[in-house]
Design an enzyme around this catalytic site. Structure first.
Site, PDB file in Angstrom:
ATOM      1  N   SER A 155     -10.115  -0.365   7.038  1.00 19.54           N
ATOM      2  CA  SER A 155      -9.546  -0.241   5.553  1.00 19.54           C
ATOM      3  C   SER A 155      -8.621  -1.472   5.222  1.00 19.54           C
ATOM      4  O   SER A 155      -8.466  -1.502   4.066  1.00 19.54           O
ATOM      5  CB  SER A 155      -8.518   0.952   5.566  1.00 19.54           C
ATOM      6  N   LYS A 214       0.893  -1.054   0.079  1.00 24.40           N
ATOM      7  CA  LYS A 214       0.050   0.072  -0.073  1.00 24.40           C
ATOM      8  C   LYS A 214       0.930   1.283  -0.001  1.00 24.40           C
ATOM      9  O   LYS A 214       2.039   1.339   0.744  1.00 24.40           O
ATOM     10  CB  LYS A 214      -0.853   0.084   1.114  1.00 24.40           C
ATOM     11  N   SER A 259      -9.930   2.152   2.832  1.00 21.19           N
ATOM     12  CA  SER A 259      -8.776   2.871   1.733  1.00 21.19           C
ATOM     13  C   SER A 259      -7.895   2.083   1.228  1.00 21.19           C
ATOM     14  O   SER A 259      -7.300   2.354   0.275  1.00 21.19           O
ATOM     15  CB  SER A 259      -8.188   3.927   2.621  1.00 21.19           C
TER      16      SER A 259
HETATM   17  N1  GLN Z   1     -13.341   4.670   6.003  1.00 17.38           N
HETATM   18  C1  GLN Z   1     -12.722   5.148   7.349  1.00 17.38           C
HETATM   19  C2  GLN Z   1     -12.417   6.552   6.926  1.00 17.38           C
HETATM   20  O1  GLN Z   1     -12.609   7.210   6.159  1.00 17.38           O
HETATM   21  C3  GLN Z   1     -11.713   4.129   7.763  1.00 17.38           C
HETATM   22  C4  GLN Z   1     -10.450   4.211   6.955  1.00 17.38           C
HETATM   23  C5  GLN Z   1      -9.216   3.485   7.518  1.00 17.38           C
HETATM   24  O2  GLN Z   1      -9.652   2.497   7.905  1.00 17.38           O
HETATM   25  N2  GLN Z   1      -8.124   3.899   6.898  1.00 17.38           N
HETATM   26  O3  GLN Z   1     -11.776   7.074   8.063  1.00 17.38           O
END
Ligand code: GLN
Length: 487
Positions: free
Chosen positions: A178, A79, A154
């Protein structure tokens, strides 16, 4: 060679060991697939064939010299939140679009030492803020199961790369879901470990008290093998835990008879799509056939997890990003002459709208007069949510439920409505707030043949048990081996 595309890590390792294939050949095979399929999927944002093949050749040399590390020569994607020396590290942001990291994140160093070969860097929501990969500066990632739909976020690039079989394993990060939500939407296995088990050094911060890195792969066994290479105390991360390392594959083959599965009533109420519910119920029935029993439990404060998270996470993010903490996280792009110069140039380049929204919320809830009303309240709720889990684990060994309320949604379906988008992580966020390990495994398909994920939540440091629970299910089901049509 083509059967290696869907192979497990053990199979790949055996093929490498038996000299049926070299790491250079295996890496070339995946790079060729990426070249062909990535223009459509957009999972990888940075590739460097020469670098990848040089690293693969190094691993082949290590093997020739007698190295027998289990993951030696296996390619993976990272990532783009992980700093990788000599590679662009953008975090999905225009702000870092030309940042070449001068050093490796600890996770990257460890996986190199374990013998893995970097195929490239994976697309993601900007600064890991999002649930659909629509906030990336480098454009959305398409879900290989249906390219009109999002892969989740994400870690959307990470998930899509595995689903399209562009890599056998990848790294992801999970602040509020995410790893698990994209794993669910793309039909993969992914695990967010207990907070503090994996070093966050060189992993660009979103919300430091919540962020954890973890593996994503086809199967639980593959995730366990990758996690073995990721964990360990790191003095450069003040939240890294000092504990003995363990072999996460050690319990894979234990039978599940007597396992108590807790089903929180709050995870089975309204808000879950019918096809997700039916698929999760069927998976639970499969677990009963494997000898497990289910017990009804309650997590009374879990309904407050989304609001608490959307105070705490933006508060922490705004502290990181508005100062743009160059020293701690080592952002030192060559064209910046000093920190002040870096701040002004980076900020002039600008954040995307979701990041700006988070900074605004974060700054507001931390400001004088609102701190007590929002931030302090959210911290109290966080404590209650963690206490709910402590109580729940007195009656069960693992907790199960859906990973995501629905299957992959269409582009644009939620991006105009932040609350709708934020609710994508309604079942995953409480785990981050409590610091517990959470996992999603493929449990079948809902409407339109879209994957559905089953979430498994474990007690602190129970990753080996969770892999056991997931692996036993994957011994009697084949959802994790299914590939999207046309791939
Ligand atoms: N969807 C959540 C956010 O937008 C979690 C994102 C994540 O786990 N990095 O904050």
């Amino acid at each position: 060679m083509s059967d290696l595309i869907n192979a497990s890590l053990r199979e790949l390792s055996a093929a490498l060991e038996a000299k049926q294939v070299s790491s250079v050949e295996l890496s070339t095979m995946f790079l060729d697939r990426i070249e062909k399929l990535n223009p459509e999927i957009n999972a990888f944002v940075t590739l460097d064939r020469a670098k990848t093949l040089a690293q693969a050749a190094e691993m082949d040399a290590r093997r020739a010299a007698g190295d027998t590390s289990p993951l030696l020569g296996i390619p993976l994607g990272h990532k783009d939140i992980f700093c990788t020396e000599g590679w662009l590290t953008t975090c999905g942001s225009k702000m870092l679009h030309n940042f070449v990291s001068p050093y490796d994140a600890t996770v990257v160093t460890k996986l190199k030492q374990a013998g893995l070969v970097t195929l490239g860097k994976l697309n993601m929501d900007e600064f890991a803020m999002g649930s659909s990969n629509e906030t990336s500066y480098f454009g959305p990632v398409k879900n290989p199961w249906d390219t009109k739909r999002v892969p989740g976020g994400s870690s959307g690039g990470s998930a899509a790369a595995i689903a399209a079989r562009l890599a056998p394993v990848v790294t992801g990060t999970d602040t509020g879901g995410s790893i698990r939500q994209p794993a669910s939407l793309c039909g993969l296995t992914g695990l967010k470990p207990t907070y503090g088990v994996v070093s966050r050094y060189g992993m660009i911060a979103f919300a430091s008290s919540l962020d954890q890195a973890g593996p994503m792969a086809k199967s639980a066994e593959d995730c366990a093998l990758l996690l073995n290479g990721m964990v360990g105390f790191d003095e450069r991360d003040s939240t890294s835990l000092q504990r003995e390392t363990e072999d996460y594959t050690r319990d894979l083959n234990k039978p599940l008879s007597g396992l108590r599965i807790g089903l929180p009533k709050e995870f089975f109420g309204e808000g879950m799509a019918d096809d997700v519910r039916a698929t999760v119920e069927a998976a639970l029935e499969q677990y009963r056939q494997l000898g497990a029993t289910t017990v009804d439990i309650t997590l009374p404060n879990s309904g407050l997890s989304v609001p608490a998270y959307y105070v705490i996470a933006p508060a922490e993010a705004s502290s990181n990003l508005s100062r743009f903490d160059g020293v701690r996280y080592g952002y030192r792009a060559p064209e910046f002459t000093n920190l002040d110069d870096m701040y002004s140039k980076s900020r002039a380049q600008g954040f995307g709208s979701e990041v700006k929204r988070r900074i605004l919320i974060g700054t507001y809830v931390l400001s004088h007069g609102y701190y007590d009303a929002y931030y302090l309240q959210a911290q109290k709720i966080r404590r209650l949510i963690a206490a709910d889990f402590v109580e729940a684990f007195k009656a069960c060994d693992v907790i199960m439920g859906p990973a995501s309320p629905d299957t992959a949604f269409a582009f644009g379906e939620k991006s105009g409505d932040p609350v709708k988008m934020y609710l994508s992580d309604i079942y995953t966020i409480s785990t981050n707030l409590a610091g517990l390990p959470g996992m999603s495994i493929p449990a079948g398909f809902g409407a339109n043949k879209l994957p559905v994920g089953l979430q498994i939540i474990g007690n602190y440091f129970d990753e080996a048990k969770m892999f056991n629970v997931a692996h036993q299910y994957q011994q009697v089901t084949s959802w994790h081996r299914e590939m999207p049509a046309g791939i």
